[in-house]
Design a protein around this motif. Structure first.
Motif, PDB file in Angstrom:
ATOM      1  N   LEU A  62       0.843  -1.172   0.047  1.00 16.97           N
ATOM      2  CA  LEU A  62       0.009  -0.149   0.026  1.00 16.97           C
ATOM      3  C   LEU A  62       0.736   1.216   0.095  1.00 16.97           C
ATOM      4  CD1 LEU A  62      -2.760  -1.017   2.519  1.00 16.97           C
ATOM      5  CD2 LEU A  62      -2.993  -1.033  -0.034  1.00 16.97           C
ATOM      6  N   ARG A  63       2.081   1.232   0.811  1.00 20.22           N
ATOM      7  CA  ARG A  63       2.886   2.511   0.632  1.00 20.22           C
ATOM      8  C   ARG A  63       3.439   2.584  -0.502  1.00 20.22           C
ATOM      9  NH1 ARG A  63       4.655   0.413   5.917  1.00 20.22           N
ATOM     10  NH2 ARG A  63       6.195  -0.858   5.056  1.00 20.22           N
ATOM     11  N   VAL A  64       3.975   1.484  -1.528  1.00 22.04           N
ATOM     12  CA  VAL A  64       4.329   1.718  -2.726  1.00 22.04           C
ATOM     13  C   VAL A  64       3.191   2.099  -3.564  1.00 22.04           C
ATOM     14  CG1 VAL A  64       4.983   0.242  -4.793  1.00 22.04           C
ATOM     15  CG2 VAL A  64       6.171  -0.072  -2.481  1.00 22.04           C
ATOM     16  N   ALA A  65       2.079   1.801  -3.680  1.00 21.68           N
ATOM     17  CA  ALA A  65       1.010   2.049  -4.282  1.00 21.68           C
ATOM     18  C   ALA A  65       0.605   3.694  -4.029  1.00 21.68           C
ATOM     19  CB  ALA A  65      -0.375   1.556  -3.935  1.00 21.68           C
ATOM     20  N   ILE A  66       0.701   4.097  -2.976  1.00 19.46           N
ATOM     21  CA  ILE A  66       0.598   5.584  -2.657  1.00 19.46           C
ATOM     22  C   ILE A  66       2.039   6.527  -3.303  1.00 19.46           C
ATOM     23  CG2 ILE A  66       0.788   7.429  -0.947  1.00 19.46           C
ATOM     24  CD1 ILE A  66      -0.799   5.359   1.061  1.00 19.46           C
ATOM     25  N   LEU A  67       2.921   6.083  -3.206  1.00 19.79           N
ATOM     26  CA  LEU A  67       4.276   6.686  -3.780  1.00 19.79           C
ATOM     27  C   LEU A  67       4.278   6.742  -5.341  1.00 19.79           C
ATOM     28  CD1 LEU A  67       7.090   5.143  -1.442  1.00 19.79           C
ATOM     29  CD2 LEU A  67       6.500   7.676  -1.695  1.00 19.79           C
ATOM     30  N   LEU A  68       3.787   5.388  -5.742  1.00 18.03           N
ATOM     31  CA  LEU A  68       3.844   5.269  -7.363  1.00 18.03           C
ATOM     32  C   LEU A  68       2.516   6.183  -7.986  1.00 18.03           C
ATOM     33  CD1 LEU A  68       5.391   1.649  -8.271  1.00 18.03           C
ATOM     34  CD2 LEU A  68       6.434   4.150  -8.446  1.00 18.03           C
ATOM     35  N   GLY A  69       1.409   5.569  -7.388  1.00 12.29           N
ATOM     36  CA  GLY A  69       0.158   6.048  -7.937  1.00 12.29           C
ATOM     37  C   GLY A  69      -0.146   7.357  -7.856  1.00 12.29           C
ATOM     38  N   VAL A  70      -0.100   7.800  -6.368  1.00 11.79           N
ATOM     39  CA  VAL A  70      -0.503   9.183  -6.060  1.00 11.79           C
ATOM     40  C   VAL A  70       0.645  10.236  -6.315  1.00 11.79           C
ATOM     41  CG1 VAL A  70      -1.393  10.497  -4.384  1.00 11.79           C
ATOM     42  CG2 VAL A  70      -2.222   8.300  -4.578  1.00 11.79           C
ATOM     43  N   GLY A  71       1.906   9.544  -5.865  1.00  8.16           N
ATOM     44  CA  GLY A  71       3.019  10.613  -6.039  1.00  8.16           C
ATOM     45  C   GLY A  71       3.720  10.802  -7.210  1.00  8.16           C
ATOM     46  N   HIS A  72       4.411   9.648  -7.983  1.00  6.48           N
ATOM     47  CA  HIS A  72       4.933   9.740  -9.071  1.00  6.48           C
ATOM     48  C   HIS A  72       4.178  10.030 -10.208  1.00  6.48           C
ATOM     49  CE1 HIS A  72       7.721   8.283 -12.285  1.00  6.48           C
ATOM     50  NE2 HIS A  72       6.531   7.563 -12.659  1.00  6.48           N
ATOM     51  N   PHE A  73       3.193   9.429 -10.528  1.00  7.22           N
ATOM     52  CA  PHE A  73       2.348   9.743 -11.649  1.00  7.22           C
ATOM     53  C   PHE A  73       1.818  11.347 -11.597  1.00  7.22           C
ATOM     54  CE2 PHE A  73       2.776   5.178 -12.463  1.00  7.22           C
ATOM     55  CZ  PHE A  73       2.806   5.194 -13.675  1.00  7.22           C
ATOM     56  N   SER A  74       1.179  11.685 -10.537  1.00  9.69           N
ATOM     57  CA  SER A  74       0.754  12.986 -10.513  1.00  9.69           C
ATOM     58  C   SER A  74       1.697  14.054 -10.620  1.00  9.69           C
ATOM     59  CB  SER A  74      -0.116  12.966  -9.280  1.00  9.69           C
ATOM     60  OG  SER A  74       0.775  13.263  -8.069  1.00  9.69           O
ATOM     61  N   MET A  75       3.049  13.872  -9.982  1.00  8.37           N
ATOM     62  CA  MET A  75       3.959  14.753 -10.373  1.00  8.37           C
ATOM     63  C   MET A  75       4.498  14.923 -11.822  1.00  8.37           C
ATOM     64  SD  MET A  75       5.911  14.441  -6.663  1.00  8.37           S
ATOM     65  CE  MET A  75       6.854  15.877  -6.730  1.00  8.37           C
ATOM     66  N   MET A  76       4.434  13.685 -12.213  1.00  6.86           N
ATOM     67  CA  MET A  76       4.928  13.596 -13.442  1.00  6.86           C
ATOM     68  C   MET A  76       4.166  14.251 -14.572  1.00  6.86           C
ATOM     69  SD  MET A  76       6.062  10.489 -15.960  1.00  6.86           S
ATOM     70  CE  MET A  76       4.541   9.750 -16.498  1.00  6.86           C
ATOM     71  N   PHE A  77       2.911  14.286 -14.504  1.00  5.74           N
ATOM     72  CA  PHE A  77       1.800  14.885 -15.323  1.00  5.74           C
ATOM     73  C   PHE A  77       1.584  16.216 -15.014  1.00  5.74           C
ATOM     74  CE2 PHE A  77       0.092  10.396 -15.675  1.00  5.74           C
ATOM     75  CZ  PHE A  77       0.732  10.027 -16.960  1.00  5.74           C
ATOM     76  N   ILE A  78       1.843  16.504 -13.615  1.00  8.18           N
ATOM     77  CA  ILE A  78       1.683  17.958 -13.538  1.00  8.18           C
ATOM     78  C   ILE A  78       2.866  18.651 -14.116  1.00  8.18           C
ATOM     79  CG2 ILE A  78       2.118  19.677 -11.670  1.00  8.18           C
ATOM     80  CD1 ILE A  78       0.488  17.833  -9.820  1.00  8.18           C
ATOM     81  N   GLY A  79       4.183  17.949 -14.208  1.00  9.16           N
ATOM     82  CA  GLY A  79       5.360  18.539 -14.876  1.00  9.16           C
ATOM     83  C   GLY A  79       5.182  18.651 -16.329  1.00  9.16           C
ATOM     84  N   LEU A  80       4.594  17.582 -17.017  1.00  7.11           N
ATOM     85  CA  LEU A  80       4.218  17.716 -18.439  1.00  7.11           C
ATOM     86  C   LEU A  80       3.276  18.998 -18.698  1.00  7.11           C
ATOM     87  CD1 LEU A  80       3.578  14.002 -19.429  1.00  7.11           C
ATOM     88  CD2 LEU A  80       5.202  15.718 -20.473  1.00  7.11           C
ATOM     89  N   ASN A  81       2.271  19.272 -17.730  1.00  4.43           N
ATOM     90  CA  ASN A  81       1.431  20.237 -18.180  1.00  4.43           C
ATOM     91  C   ASN A  81       1.986  21.630 -17.811  1.00  4.43           C
ATOM     92  OD1 ASN A  81      -1.396  20.860 -18.548  1.00  4.43           O
ATOM     93  ND2 ASN A  81      -1.334  21.759 -16.521  1.00  4.43           N
ATOM     94  N   ALA A  82       3.207  21.791 -17.015  1.00  6.68           N
ATOM     95  CA  ALA A  82       3.494  22.950 -16.688  1.00  6.68           C
ATOM     96  C   ALA A  82       4.261  23.739 -17.714  1.00  6.68           C
ATOM     97  CB  ALA A  82       4.705  22.661 -15.383  1.00  6.68           C
ATOM     98  N   GLY A  83       4.537  22.897 -18.903  1.00  3.76           N
ATOM     99  CA  GLY A  83       5.070  23.678 -19.898  1.00  3.76           C
ATOM    100  C   GLY A  83       6.745  23.013 -20.313  1.00  3.76           C
ATOM    101  N   GLY A  84       7.422  24.050 -20.996  1.00  3.58           N
ATOM    102  CA  GLY A  84       8.718  23.655 -21.441  1.00  3.58           C
ATOM    103  C   GLY A  84       8.478  22.596 -22.720  1.00  3.58           C
ATOM    104  N   ASN A  85       9.300  21.521 -22.623  1.00  6.49           N
ATOM    105  CA  ASN A  85       8.929  20.622 -23.829  1.00  6.49           C
ATOM    106  C   ASN A  85       9.090  19.087 -23.554  1.00  6.49           C
ATOM    107  OD1 ASN A  85      11.722  20.161 -23.437  1.00  6.49           O
ATOM    108  ND2 ASN A  85      12.260  21.511 -25.079  1.00  6.49           N
TER     109      ASN A  85
END
Length: 299
Positions: A62-85
């Protein structure tokens, strides 16, 4: 590696590389957190047959699920949406490899060879060079979000050592179960206009979260898990470095991204560093001894 397995590795690179396109388009269409919640909702539907208890491993799972599912993927897609390339994001995500090596040394007592220390420094210098690219510099928040995502993945990778034989599909199922409601709640708190976003979306717009779920998680991770069952990590992991390169190409083709020389130099440095970290030190010693022996024979 035979030709069939090599082609499977290429397919995994392709689907992972194109996942950055789907992620950027989806995050712009649905907002990052809502998009990530939709992604894991579709993944949960597919992974339901594998959603079974893992006796003795539930809390770390469950800890891994929170880190990967909630933490990793949300931050990655926020980064993609933030701009740059897309290239800068795709390359920066690879920092999870040197981050994992550092964490393994700190918490698991694994030794870091001199080659890996140099490799980690090269990878970090590469990301610093990327950050000075004019296009990226104006969107440094995207790089920091993605670096955070890479760190989250590195922590989860270390924690997954506790259940090495769980199975990739069971892991994906639990990540999806934990992530879907958690991300939906975070989206309701930090994002707005959900009704309008969903009402204005056409059926074809949902290809982005669906592709990210099926393509990246089911196909991509499924292929890599299959290959890791037949080849060593030091063989499979370097092959996956083609994914950020393909993502960079896709970014130019689909989003007209601008690729400057600093991004190219920084990207090459980062990927070289990741490659050096990925290969086991004993293999480097073996190759070095073989090269010295070959050089001596040629004389």
């Amino acid at each position: 590696m035979n030709i069939v397995h090599f082609l499977l590795a290429l397919l995994a690179n392709f689907v992972w590389g194109f996942n950055f396109i789907a992620g950027k388009a989806g995050a712009e269409q649905f907002q990052p957190l809502l998009f990530t919640a939709l992604r894991f909702f579709f993944l949960l539907l597919v992974m339901l047959p594998w959603l079974r208890p893992a006796p003795g491993y539930m809390w770390p799972l469950l800890r891994v699920a929170i880190l990967l599912g909630v933490g990793h993927f949300s931050m990655m897609f926020i980064g993609l949406n933030a701009g740059g390339n897309i290239a800068s994001v795709a390359i920066t995500t690879q920092l999870y490899v040197p981050f994992s090596a550092i964490l393994a040394a700190i918490f698991l007592g694994e030794k870091i060879s001199a080659i890996r220390v140099v490799a980690i420094l090269i990878a970090l210098c590469g990301v610093m060079v990327i950050g000075f690219d004019p296009v990226v510099f104006n969107h440094l928040d995207a790089i920091f979000w993605v670096m955070g995502a890479a760190f989250m993945m590195a922590v989860a990778t270390i924690m997954m050592r506790q259940f090495p034989n769980l199975g990739v599909f069971k892991l994906q199922a639990w990540i999806a179960l934990v992530a879907t409601p958690s991300l939906l709640l975070l989206s309701l708190i930090f994002e707005s206009g959900h009704g309008q976003v969903l009402a204005s979306a056409r059926w074809m717009d949902f290809w982005t979260p669906l592709y990210s779920a099926i393509g990246a998680s089911v196909v991509g991770h499924g292929i890599v898990y299959y290959l890791l069952g037949r080849y060593s990590v030091s063989i499979v992991t370097p092959l996956m470095l083609l994914a950020p390169v393909l993502a960079s190409v896709f970014g130019v083709l689909f989003f007209q991204d601008q690729i400057g020389w600093k991004l190219i130099v920084g990207g090459v440095l980062t990927l070289i560093g990741v490659l050096l970290v990925s290969v086991h030190p004993e293999l480097w010693k073996k190759w070095l001894r073989r090269w010295i022996a070959t050089s001596g024979d040629n004389r």
